[in-house]
Design a protein around this motif. Sequence first.
Motif, mmCIF file in Angstrom:
data_model
loop_
_atom_site.group_PDB
_atom_site.id
_atom_site.type_symbol
_atom_site.label_atom_id
_atom_site.label_comp_id
_atom_site.label_asym_id
_atom_site.label_seq_id
_atom_site.Cartn_x
_atom_site.Cartn_y
_atom_site.Cartn_z
ATOM 1 N N ASP A 44 0.826 -1.206 0.000
ATOM 2 C CA ASP A 44 0.000 0.000 0.000
ATOM 3 C C ASP A 44 0.862 1.259 0.000
ATOM 4 N N GLN A 45 1.949 1.214 0.752
ATOM 5 C CA GLN A 45 2.857 2.359 0.813
ATOM 6 C C GLN A 45 3.496 2.628 -0.552
ATOM 7 N N LEU A 46 4.000 1.571 -1.195
ATOM 8 C CA LEU A 46 4.619 1.730 -2.512
ATOM 9 C C LEU A 46 3.635 2.236 -3.551
ATOM 10 N N VAL A 47 2.444 1.650 -3.569
ATOM 11 C CA VAL A 47 1.433 2.049 -4.559
ATOM 12 C C VAL A 47 1.012 3.501 -4.320
ATOM 13 N N ALA A 48 0.788 3.866 -3.073
ATOM 14 C CA ALA A 48 0.386 5.242 -2.764
ATOM 15 C C ALA A 48 1.464 6.242 -3.156
ATOM 16 N N GLU A 49 2.717 5.905 -2.867
ATOM 17 C CA GLU A 49 3.831 6.788 -3.222
ATOM 18 C C GLU A 49 3.955 6.918 -4.737
ATOM 19 N N ALA A 50 3.846 5.808 -5.460
ATOM 20 C CA ALA A 50 3.932 5.844 -6.924
ATOM 21 C C ALA A 50 2.803 6.687 -7.510
ATOM 22 N N ARG A 51 1.607 6.504 -6.979
ATOM 23 C CA ARG A 51 0.454 7.258 -7.483
ATOM 24 C C ARG A 51 0.596 8.744 -7.161
#
Length: 162
Positions: A44-51
């Motif tokens: 979730d952290q990686l996806v949120a940061e990428a988005r």
Amino acid sequence: MGPLVELLTAQLEFDVSGLDLDAQLPYSELAARAAAPAVTARRDQLVAEARRRGLTVRQLLFHNLTGGQRMIVGTPEQVADDIVEWVDTRASDGFVINIDVQPAGFVEFIDGVVTELQDRGRFRREYAHDTLRDNLGVAGTPPGGATASGESSGSVRDGGRR
């Protein structure tokens, strides 16, 4: 890029090896797939940061080089911008600085980034006291009663023993 792709694949529990490296993550596909509870938070952290940052898969691979620890590379101004953003958005209350070349990297960091932060009024130039203990407000005898010379200034009790 193989090891980076494997790492990101494991962290997302989603095979990224076939993705266009210059496109963003397929957010709808990621959302549709369940992840194991052990990886959900990091995923979730990686996806949120990428988005949030509009990162491509390639950018996310290099952003994720340190296995989950944030890495900032850039000019002193760019690094200072990033540090200020993280502090101002309450994403961080401190940083661990890892330098690639010792001791020259520390000198470059201090002369570049710290000076930039000081010029912006975001990092102090002086401290009120000469010692860390005094600046933290815990001056005086350290816990356990030992003095600077190593002598005990009193008894320390542990479960009734002296």
